[in-house]
Design a protein around this motif. Structure first.
Motif, PDB file in Angstrom:
ATOM      1  N   SER A  80       0.754  -1.336   0.178  1.00  0.00           N
ATOM      2  CA  SER A  80      -0.075   0.032   0.011  1.00  0.00           C
ATOM      3  C   SER A  80       0.874   1.367   0.028  1.00  0.00           C
ATOM      4  O   SER A  80       0.539   2.202  -0.390  1.00  0.00           O
ATOM      5  N   PHE A  81       2.120   1.233   0.646  1.00  0.00           N
ATOM      6  CA  PHE A  81       2.815   2.340   0.800  1.00  0.00           C
ATOM      7  C   PHE A  81       2.154   3.518   1.652  1.00  0.00           C
ATOM      8  O   PHE A  81       2.478   4.493   1.393  1.00  0.00           O
ATOM      9  N   PHE A 146     -12.549   0.266   7.611  1.00  0.00           N
ATOM     10  CA  PHE A 146     -12.063  -1.131   7.182  1.00  0.00           C
ATOM     11  C   PHE A 146     -13.114  -2.051   6.859  1.00  0.00           C
ATOM     12  O   PHE A 146     -13.930  -2.228   7.730  1.00  0.00           O
ATOM     13  N   THR A 147     -13.440  -2.354   5.629  1.00  0.00           N
ATOM     14  CA  THR A 147     -14.608  -3.199   5.358  1.00  0.00           C
ATOM     15  C   THR A 147     -14.117  -4.895   5.869  1.00  0.00           C
ATOM     16  O   THR A 147     -15.110  -5.605   5.533  1.00  0.00           O
ATOM     17  N   GLN A 192     -16.233  -1.617  -1.905  1.00  0.00           N
ATOM     18  CA  GLN A 192     -15.634  -2.972  -2.038  1.00  0.00           C
ATOM     19  C   GLN A 192     -16.249  -3.758  -3.098  1.00  0.00           C
ATOM     20  O   GLN A 192     -15.377  -4.536  -3.646  1.00  0.00           O
ATOM     21  N   ARG A 193     -17.677  -3.574  -3.267  1.00  0.00           N
ATOM     22  CA  ARG A 193     -18.279  -4.418  -4.420  1.00  0.00           C
ATOM     23  C   ARG A 193     -17.754  -4.222  -5.841  1.00  0.00           C
ATOM     24  O   ARG A 193     -17.555  -4.819  -6.560  1.00  0.00           O
ATOM     25  N   HIS A 194     -17.477  -2.802  -5.839  1.00  0.00           N
ATOM     26  CA  HIS A 194     -16.768  -2.337  -7.218  1.00  0.00           C
ATOM     27  C   HIS A 194     -15.174  -2.755  -7.304  1.00  0.00           C
ATOM     28  O   HIS A 194     -15.006  -3.238  -8.457  1.00  0.00           O
ATOM     29  N   ARG A 195     -14.601  -2.812  -6.486  1.00  0.00           N
ATOM     30  CA  ARG A 195     -13.170  -3.257  -6.296  1.00  0.00           C
ATOM     31  C   ARG A 195     -13.133  -4.783  -6.289  1.00  0.00           C
ATOM     32  O   ARG A 195     -11.858  -5.291  -6.515  1.00  0.00           O
ATOM     33  N   GLY A 196     -13.935  -5.483  -5.709  1.00  0.00           N
ATOM     34  CA  GLY A 196     -13.925  -6.754  -5.585  1.00  0.00           C
ATOM     35  C   GLY A 196     -12.981  -7.336  -4.167  1.00  0.00           C
ATOM     36  O   GLY A 196     -12.946  -8.297  -4.179  1.00  0.00           O
ATOM     37  N   VAL A 197     -12.422  -6.619  -3.571  1.00  0.00           N
ATOM     38  CA  VAL A 197     -11.526  -6.876  -2.472  1.00  0.00           C
ATOM     39  C   VAL A 197     -11.776  -6.026  -1.200  1.00  0.00           C
ATOM     40  O   VAL A 197     -12.225  -4.476  -1.499  1.00  0.00           O
ATOM     41  N   PRO A 198     -11.416  -6.436   0.054  1.00  0.00           N
ATOM     42  CA  PRO A 198     -11.640  -5.444   1.142  1.00  0.00           C
ATOM     43  C   PRO A 198     -10.816  -4.321   0.980  1.00  0.00           C
ATOM     44  O   PRO A 198      -9.608  -4.189   0.557  1.00  0.00           O
ATOM     45  N   GLN A 199     -11.323  -3.041   1.625  1.00  0.00           N
ATOM     46  CA  GLN A 199     -10.860  -1.590   1.429  1.00  0.00           C
ATOM     47  C   GLN A 199     -10.539  -1.178   2.924  1.00  0.00           C
ATOM     48  O   GLN A 199     -11.166  -1.499   3.901  1.00  0.00           O
ATOM     49  N   ASP A 200      -9.415  -0.546   2.857  1.00  0.00           N
ATOM     50  CA  ASP A 200      -9.493   0.816   3.819  1.00  0.00           C
ATOM     51  C   ASP A 200      -9.695   1.992   3.376  1.00  0.00           C
ATOM     52  O   ASP A 200      -9.122   2.406   2.347  1.00  0.00           O
ATOM     53  N   ILE A 213     -14.982  11.293   1.163  1.00  0.00           N
ATOM     54  CA  ILE A 213     -13.985  10.215   1.111  1.00  0.00           C
ATOM     55  C   ILE A 213     -12.639  10.940   0.583  1.00  0.00           C
ATOM     56  O   ILE A 213     -12.381  11.409  -0.267  1.00  0.00           O
ATOM     57  N   LEU A 214     -11.694  10.501   1.571  1.00  0.00           N
ATOM     58  CA  LEU A 214     -10.356  11.079   0.896  1.00  0.00           C
ATOM     59  C   LEU A 214      -9.440  10.050   0.194  1.00  0.00           C
ATOM     60  O   LEU A 214      -8.110  10.514  -0.359  1.00  0.00           O
ATOM     61  N   GLN A 215      -9.664   8.744   0.491  1.00  0.00           N
ATOM     62  CA  GLN A 215      -8.705   7.814  -0.018  1.00  0.00           C
ATOM     63  C   GLN A 215      -9.421   6.386   0.125  1.00  0.00           C
ATOM     64  O   GLN A 215     -10.037   6.155   1.131  1.00  0.00           O
ATOM     65  N   ALA A 216      -9.113   5.611  -0.871  1.00  0.00           N
ATOM     66  CA  ALA A 216      -9.667   4.341  -0.848  1.00  0.00           C
ATOM     67  C   ALA A 216      -8.528   3.305  -1.325  1.00  0.00           C
ATOM     68  O   ALA A 216      -8.038   3.518  -2.568  1.00  0.00           O
ATOM     69  N   ARG A 217      -8.116   2.240  -0.747  1.00  0.00           N
ATOM     70  CA  ARG A 217      -7.088   1.171  -1.074  1.00  0.00           C
ATOM     71  C   ARG A 217      -7.463  -0.015  -0.687  1.00  0.00           C
ATOM     72  O   ARG A 217      -7.975  -0.283   0.475  1.00  0.00           O
ATOM     73  N   ASP A 218      -7.018  -1.159  -1.338  1.00  0.00           N
ATOM     74  CA  ASP A 218      -6.988  -2.294  -1.112  1.00  0.00           C
ATOM     75  C   ASP A 218      -6.459  -2.576   0.306  1.00  0.00           C
ATOM     76  O   ASP A 218      -5.228  -2.038   0.504  1.00  0.00           O
ATOM     77  N   ILE A 219      -6.655  -3.533   1.348  1.00  0.00           N
ATOM     78  CA  ILE A 219      -6.002  -3.928   2.321  1.00  0.00           C
ATOM     79  C   ILE A 219      -5.148  -4.946   1.974  1.00  0.00           C
ATOM     80  O   ILE A 219      -5.437  -6.020   1.551  1.00  0.00           O
ATOM     81  N   THR A 220      -4.069  -4.526   1.968  1.00  0.00           N
ATOM     82  CA  THR A 220      -2.902  -5.583   1.497  1.00  0.00           C
ATOM     83  C   THR A 220      -2.169  -6.711   2.252  1.00  0.00           C
ATOM     84  O   THR A 220      -1.650  -7.415   1.946  1.00  0.00           O
ATOM     85  N   THR A 221      -2.634  -6.677   3.647  1.00  0.00           N
ATOM     86  CA  THR A 221      -2.268  -7.266   4.708  1.00  0.00           C
ATOM     87  C   THR A 221      -2.787  -8.690   4.877  1.00  0.00           C
ATOM     88  O   THR A 221      -2.318  -9.647   5.586  1.00  0.00           O
TER      89      THR A 221
END
Length: 791
Positions: A80-81, A146-147, A192-200, A213-221
């Motif tokens: 995620s960086f 966190f989804t 999450q439905r749009h991206r298909g994976v859990p999000q933070d 909403i300021l940012q959405a990214r995949d939970i990579t861990t």
């Protein structure tokens, strides 16, 4: 183009990961603060972009803005960086804006981001930085949604962390945690439905209560989910039994699944073996819910799975969702016949251990000779013939003879006193291998010693394989043990004969041993004396007390003859594994020639079932690189072979990328629920203490050496080896270590067994030891109590 609007931000190469994600949110209709993106092209042209930046700022209306980095290496699927690049809040005015943009650009190669990339094996080349400029939100409250639970991994648990002001992400505020309110939960479900994976998802509420909403990214861990099931199920990780925590290759997984299923069936049980994240898991749900089987399940896990797995399973059994439901425990056919065969074989070996050992080694030699060249993969199937029985029954007899004295001597001797008898055992092929390597190191010519100590192992391996490094000792060693390697149970992993770099690394470590008392052969000689003496002391104490005492002593004498054979079964099986691997690599070469693969080793990213269908010209394959190829369906005839071959290479490349990504994962759940919950993460914390299970008695103090890859590890004499797990391919490192600490394991596993043979203190099942102990840190290891003290 130097400037684009947020709604136009699409290509990561031009706008970076953060801006591309924000653009996606805008196009989804989420409420995102207005702004613009300074593209990566602006960083390339530098000062020439100032006018365009200030013009865009003016069109936004000037005023207070947030200036946020958006690197091309950011918000990736496995990295995620988060927090690695700079962002500046509350920026007001032209000069302040340009300064903030410059700070974001400079952070691309800052110390923090560089260290992050290095730790994950990511490149530092070809990276670029875009910058997002957005209107500041007048924040009343902010936080992260966190989804899925980022700690336990549970996928159906949505939660938030929030605080007054903007301090959650910065880490400088009192954070409140709890369930997500309705409007935030709705956002989480949509994204999450749009991206298909859990999000933070970073969010903020302004003074008017408006949600931004300021940012959405995949939970990579998160550890990957098990395959979908209609009910809640529990899976136990099997790989660490063989010292494997890194992911198996698809070819290795396909053969391991068959092998483990056959092993489980051999003891009259049946368990579904599942690939989760490239790791080998067994579905224990039916056993956990069976009224009788669940009562002995935790106890049966002691020998091979260890205390961490036992604690996790106890938590599962206490969960009302796994309450007994009256179902029948899964059993393989022929249980009664199997039990009778086991009893006869074990009793025969106990009665005549020398004869049993002779039959075993004769069978191993036949397997070696039969596996001298490339072999058909079908030879890896279950082998129930005479050879299998000749190898199996002495090994099982040794296990039985080692285990039964514990209850027989209850009240007469402690488990520690009994374990003291079982050191310095003959016939341990891994010990013999290590001592053979020590002999090579000891007999090396002076000019070879200097070369081995001063040259990187990978370069030595290259020279050796090219015939530029004559070394009779290494040649003889590889002739006997070149079919072994780290994670050797995985068919897809190179053997030492293919890549001897780990052997050269181990030789260099051994050449640094200066104290004669620490020489491996001397250590083993002392262990033999100690084990023999401990048996005689015990025998003298209990032989007249009772019949059970005399039986226990008789069994311990048999254990000293047979228990060392425990490693032989796997050792013999590796001959066949090597022969099949040789054949598969030849097939891989043929597939390279016809354009289906890029290199022969790519064949290991297929499965055995897939391999049989490859010669057909028109093969349909899955487009999901994270999964194994779907069961192959194909149509006869037809053109398009070149296009299909290119697609085939693309899928294999995708699998290799997923494998590399999973190989960087340091923590693997020992028990996993089908909803993604890491069972161990739900257990009470340890209060920060470092404690595991004592697996080899003794105390040692020394600087720690944390090792993730034994191929290039340098262990100085007296250092304490700290690793996630070990298998026989790691044991040459034991020869210079003062003590061993591992995160997983059981007392009778490979690593602790070898540690006891050398008299090395060993503590196993220390959670997160490789994270909590740093290389160079002085540690004290107590192999009797399981305590690890940071000094």
């Amino acid at each position: 183009m130097l400037i684009v609007s947020l709604v136009e931000a699409r290509e990561t190469g031009a706008v970076g990961g953060k801006a591309a994600g924000l653009g996606e949110l805008v196009r989804l209709g989420e409420r995102v603060p207005d702004g613009f993106v300074i593209t990566t092209e602006a960083m390339r042209v530098g000062k020439q972009s100032r006018a365009a930046i200030l013009d865009a700022y003016a069109r936004l209306g000037g005023g207070t803005v947030a200036v946020r980095s958006s690197a091309t290496a950011e918000d990736q699927a496995d990295a995620s960086f988060a927090g690695q690049y700079d962002s500046v809040l509350g920026v007001d005015g032209d000069d302040a804006l340009l300064a903030a943009v410059g700070k974001c650009w400079a952070s691309l190669h800052g110390e923090r981001a560089t260290a992050y990339r290095s730790a994950r094996g990511l490149t530092h080349d070809g990276l670029h930085m875009a910058v997002v400029v957005q209107r500041m939100v007048d924040v009343e409250e902010a936080g992260v949604l966190f989804t899925a639970d980022p700690v336990t991994g549970r996928r159906n648990a949505m939660l938030i962390e929030s605080a007054r002001g903007t301090g959650v992400v910065d880490g400088d505020a009192d954070v409140r945690r709890g369930p997500a309110p309705g409007d935030l939960a709705a956002v989480g479900e949509r994204v999450q439905r749009h991206r298909g994976v859990p999000q933070d998802i970073e969010w903020a509420r302004d003074r008017d209560g408006t949600l931004w909403i300021l940012q959405a990214r995949d939970i990579t861990t998160l550890f990957p989910l098990p395959p979908p099931t209609p009910d809640l199920r529990v899976y136990l990780e099997f790989g660490h039994v063989q010292g494997m925590l890194r992911p198996a290759t698809p070819m290795g997984m396909s053969t391991l699944q068959r092998t483990v299923a056959a092993m489980v069936a051999a003891i009259g049980m049946r368990a579904e073996i599942v690939d989760i994240g490239g790791r080998l898991y067994g579905d224990l749900t039916d056993l956990a819910r069976h009224p009788a089987a669940r009562k002995r399940l935790v106890r049966l896990m002691a020998v091979d799975f260890g205390p961490r797995a036992q604690a996790a399973m106890e938590q599962v059994l206490a969960d009302p969702r796994f309450a007994p439901d009256g179902r029948r425990a899964p059993r393989a056919a022929g249980t009664i016949g199997t039990a009778a065969k086991v009893a006869a074989g074990v009793l025969s070996a106990l009665a005549r251990p020398a004869r049993a050992g002779e039959r075993l080694f004769a069978a191993v030699e036949r397997m070696r000779q039969e596996s001298a060249g490339p072999a058909d993969p079908r030879m890896l199937g279950p082998d129930g013939g005479d050879e299998a029985e000749a190898i199996t029954w002495p090994i099982v007899a040794g296990v039985v003879a080692s285990a039964l004295p514990v209850p027989l001597l209850k009240g007469l001797a402690t488990e520690a006193e009994i374990r003291a008898v079982l050191v310095g055992l003959p016939h341990n092929v891994t010990i013999e291998m290590d001592l053979a390597l020590w002999q090579v190191a000891r007999e090396a010519a002076p000019e070879h010693r200097a070369l081995l100590l001063e040259t990187p192992p990978a370069e030595l391996a290259r020279r050796y394989l090219a015939g530029e490094l004559p070394s009779p000792g290494v040649e003889a060693f590889l002739a006997a043990y070149g079919h072994r390697g780290v994670a050797e149970a995985d068919l897809g992993v190179p053997r030492w004969a293919e890549d001897p770099a780990p052997v050269f690394a181990a030789l260099a470590n051994l050449m640094r041993v200066q104290d004669p008392a620490q020489a491996p052969d001397e250590r083993f000689r002392r262990a033999v004396e100690q084990g023999t003496a401990a048996l005689e002391v015990l025998a003298g104490r209990v032989r007249w007390w009772s019949a059970r005492g005399r039986l226990a002593v008789w069994l311990l004498r048999r254990a000293r003859e047979l228990a060392g054979l425990r490693e032989v079964g796997k050792f013999a099986g590796l001959y066949r594994l090597r022969a099949v691997r040789e054949r598969l690599l030849l097939i891989g070469g043929e597939l390279v020639a016809d354009g289906r693969l890029d290199e022969p080793g790519d064949v290991m990213f297929l499965t055995l079932d897939e391999l049989g269908a490859i010669p057909v010209d028109d093969v349909e394959i899955s487009s999901d690189p994270a999964a194994t190829l779907a069961p192959t369906q194909y149509r006869g005839g037809g053109g398009g072979g070149r296009a299909k071959a290119a697609k085939f290479r693309e899928i294999v490349a995708g699998r290799k990328a997923v494998h590399r990504s999973e190989s960087r994962r340091r923590r693997v759940p020992v028990a996993l629920l089908s909803d993604g919950t890491d069972v161990e993460a739900t257990l009470p914390g340890d209060g920060g203490t470092l404690r595991g299970v004592g697996a080899s008695a003794g105390r040692a103090t020394g600087p720690a050496r944390v090792v993730h890859d034994p191929a290039t590890a340098r262990i100085e004499p007296g250092e304490v080896l700290v690793a996630a797990t070990t298998d026989p391919g790691w044991t040459p490192l034991f020869l210079t270590a003062a003590a061993i600490i591992t995160e997983t394991g059981a007392i009778m596993a490979h690593g602790p067994t070898v540690a006891r043979e050398y008299g090395l203190p060993a503590v196993i099942s220390v959670p997160r030891a490789t994270e909590r102990i740093a290389t160079g840190q002085l540690v004290e290891v107590d192999g009797a109590t399981g305590a690890v003290t940071l000094l």
